[in-house]
Design an enzyme around this catalytic site. Structure first.
Site, short mmCIF file in Angstrom:
data_model
loop_
_atom_site.label_atom_id
_atom_site.label_comp_id
_atom_site.label_asym_id
_atom_site.label_seq_id
_atom_site.Cartn_x
_atom_site.Cartn_y
_atom_site.Cartn_z
N ASN A 117 -40.50 -6.26 -82.13
CA ASN A 117 -41.50 -5.19 -82.02
C ASN A 117 -41.07 -4.03 -82.92
OD1 ASN A 117 -42.89 -2.87 -81.25
ND2 ASN A 117 -42.81 -3.32 -79.05
N CYS B 178 -46.56 2.93 -80.85
CA CYS B 178 -46.99 1.64 -81.38
C CYS B 178 -48.49 1.60 -81.70
CB CYS B 178 -46.63 0.53 -80.40
SG CYS B 178 -44.87 0.52 -80.03
N HIS C 175 -50.68 -5.48 -82.06
CA HIS C 175 -49.31 -4.98 -82.11
C HIS C 175 -48.38 -6.08 -81.58
CE1 HIS C 175 -45.74 -2.79 -81.48
NE2 HIS C 175 -45.89 -2.65 -80.19
N1 COA Z 1 -31.84 -11.34 -70.84
C1 COA Z 1 -31.69 -11.99 -69.69
N2 COA Z 1 -32.23 -11.58 -68.52
C2 COA Z 1 -32.94 -10.45 -68.55
C3 COA Z 1 -33.14 -9.71 -69.72
C4 COA Z 1 -32.55 -10.19 -70.90
N3 COA Z 1 -32.71 -9.56 -72.08
N4 COA Z 1 -33.91 -8.63 -69.44
C5 COA Z 1 -34.18 -8.70 -68.13
N5 COA Z 1 -33.59 -9.79 -67.58
C6 COA Z 1 -33.63 -10.25 -66.21
C7 COA Z 1 -33.94 -9.15 -65.23
O1 COA Z 1 -32.74 -8.46 -64.88
C8 COA Z 1 -34.53 -9.90 -64.07
O2 COA Z 1 -33.48 -10.47 -63.33
P1 COA Z 1 -33.57 -10.53 -61.73
O3 COA Z 1 -34.77 -11.37 -61.43
O4 COA Z 1 -32.27 -11.14 -61.36
O5 COA Z 1 -33.75 -9.12 -61.29
C9 COA Z 1 -35.27 -11.06 -64.74
O6 COA Z 1 -34.72 -11.16 -66.06
C10 COA Z 1 -36.76 -10.85 -64.83
O7 COA Z 1 -37.00 -9.54 -65.31
P2 COA Z 1 -38.44 -9.02 -65.51
O8 COA Z 1 -38.38 -7.59 -65.97
O9 COA Z 1 -39.27 -9.35 -64.30
O10 COA Z 1 -38.94 -9.94 -66.71
P3 COA Z 1 -40.37 -10.10 -67.28
O11 COA Z 1 -40.81 -11.49 -67.18
O12 COA Z 1 -41.30 -9.03 -66.76
O13 COA Z 1 -40.14 -9.80 -68.83
C11 COA Z 1 -40.36 -8.08 -70.48
C12 COA Z 1 -39.63 -8.54 -69.23
C13 COA Z 1 -39.77 -6.75 -70.92
C14 COA Z 1 -40.17 -9.11 -71.58
C15 COA Z 1 -41.88 -7.95 -70.14
O14 COA Z 1 -42.04 -7.19 -68.98
C16 COA Z 1 -42.64 -7.30 -71.24
O15 COA Z 1 -42.77 -7.82 -72.32
N6 COA Z 1 -43.22 -6.12 -70.98
C17 COA Z 1 -43.94 -5.39 -72.01
C18 COA Z 1 -42.93 -4.61 -72.82
C19 COA Z 1 -43.48 -4.15 -74.11
O16 COA Z 1 -44.21 -4.83 -74.77
N7 COA Z 1 -43.09 -2.93 -74.49
C20 COA Z 1 -43.44 -2.34 -75.70
C21 COA Z 1 -44.86 -1.95 -75.70
S1 COA Z 1 -45.21 -1.15 -77.16
#
Ligand code: COA
Length: 332
Positions: free
Chosen positions: A287, A116, A257
């Protein structure tokens, strides 16, 4: 500028999307998720997904043609094509297919892989060839079809990524409009975000084993990547601004990004930039990896929001892990 060196101008942009959009509601029929969860955690409303007949080369070529035409050039004017991608049609490189598709017969073409951060790294690479006087007109394309490599059973990743392509034309000029840049890598965090090759041993003859394998779907530690982004991105932007003798409020636009709206909001808050100056289109595209910054740039140019003379700060970040920033002034 040192005597004999050229400056860099950013003179045209283009972008392209595949036709099919997959909304959050549609995706909630594929995995256990909801529009409410995806929208509130990421800001993404839909993403585009390439079907089996669509190729990266065709999409990249479409974006490239747009950039060349808005630069008022012809494909023959292009000296170098850099295709930033992690999802090539051909592991030997896809840039030459793009060169052939647009008829840029004079151009040398190669792929650049930095996930990215690829577009930002591509712009910096292109600038080196222009500043040294080697090339006049360089096309930098960011294009990715990450939908090829997501695990459609993994709700933690498949909701994030989409497909697209964007491009800019950079040209040698007297006054340098590349105001500053920084690039960084930290391979100790490589395991946070991968599209890894896995292989099995294939015995050939006694004592000689080869390997045969494939790339496996994207894996990600979302929380680690989030933490990395909200600390490193403001830092790299502040450093780049400082070295250029500028401050954040000098910037007309911030194009990050497009990974997550919460990351954009956190970076804007840290830089004290109002939301109106922060470009965001992830609601429409998700993304799109190396394509996300040039697509956003092109959309804002086409809407007439970005005008010649505007100062733009860009920052890409992602797998590697890699991150970087570019400060530029738009236009001839
Ligand atoms: N739909 C519903 N629930 C979901 C889910 C989805 N698509 N994905 C995860 N969950 C659930 C998880 O299982 C977790 O459940 P639990 O509490 O029962 O275990 C809960 O939601 C919270 O998960 P968590 O991973 O803590 O969520 P978060 O607030 O950290 O958000 C992302 C997850 C991926 C959106 C966030 O971490 C993020 O944006 N990270 C950066 C990723 C990124 O930008 N990557 C590319 C970089 S180039």
């Amino acid at each position: 500028m040192i005597n004999g060196e050229a400056g860099v101008a950013f003179i045209g942009s283009g972008s392209a999307q595949v036709e099919t959009a997959l909304s959050n509601d549609m995706l909630s029929r594929v995995v256990d998720t909801s529009d409410e969860w995806i929208s509130s955690r990421t800001g993404i409303g839909q993403r585009h997904v390439a079907n089996g007949d669509e190729s990266l080369a065709v999409l990249a070529a479409q974006a490239a043609k747009g950039a060349i035409s808005t630069a008022n050039l012809t494909p023959d004017d292009i000296d170098l094509i850099i295709l930033a991608t992690s999802t090539p049609d051909d592991l030997f490189g896809t840039a030459c297919q793009v060169q052939a598709a647009i008829g840029a017969t004079r151009a040398v073409a190669f792929d650049l892989t930095a996930a990215c951060s690829g577009f930002v790294f591509g712009v910096v690479t292109a600038a080196q060839f222009i500043r040294t006087g080697t090339y006049q007109n360089v096309l930098v394309i960011g294009a990715d079809l990450l939908s090829r490599w997501v695990d459609w059973e993994d709700r933690t990743t498949c909701v994030l990524f989409g497909d697209g392509a964007g491009a800019v034309v950079m040209q040698a000029c007297d006054r340098d409009r590349l105001l500053g840049f920084e690039m960084h890598s930290d391979g100790t965090l490589n395991g946070c975000l991968n599209l890894a090759y896995t292989a099995q041993s294939v015995p050939l003859v006694d004592g000689v084993t080869a390997q045969k394998g494939t790339f496996t779907a994207i894996t990600m530690n979302g929380r680690e990547v989030y933490r990395f982004a909200v600390s490193r991105v403001p830092e790299v932007l502040e450093k780049t601004l400082f070295h250029a003798g500028l401050v954040a409020s000098d910037m007309d636009w911030l194009i990050l990004h497009q990974a997550n709206q919460r990351i954009l909001d956190a970076v804007a808050k840290r830089l004290n930039l109002p939301a109106e100056r922060v470009v965001s289109n992830m609601a429409k595209h998700g993304n799109t990896s190396a394509a996300s910054i040039p697509i956003a740039l092109d959309e804002w140019v086409r809407m007439g929001k970005i005008q010649p003379g505007h100062k733009i700060a860009m920052s890409g970040f992602g797998a590697g892990l890699t991150w970087g920033a570019v400060l530029l002034e738009w236009g001839r």
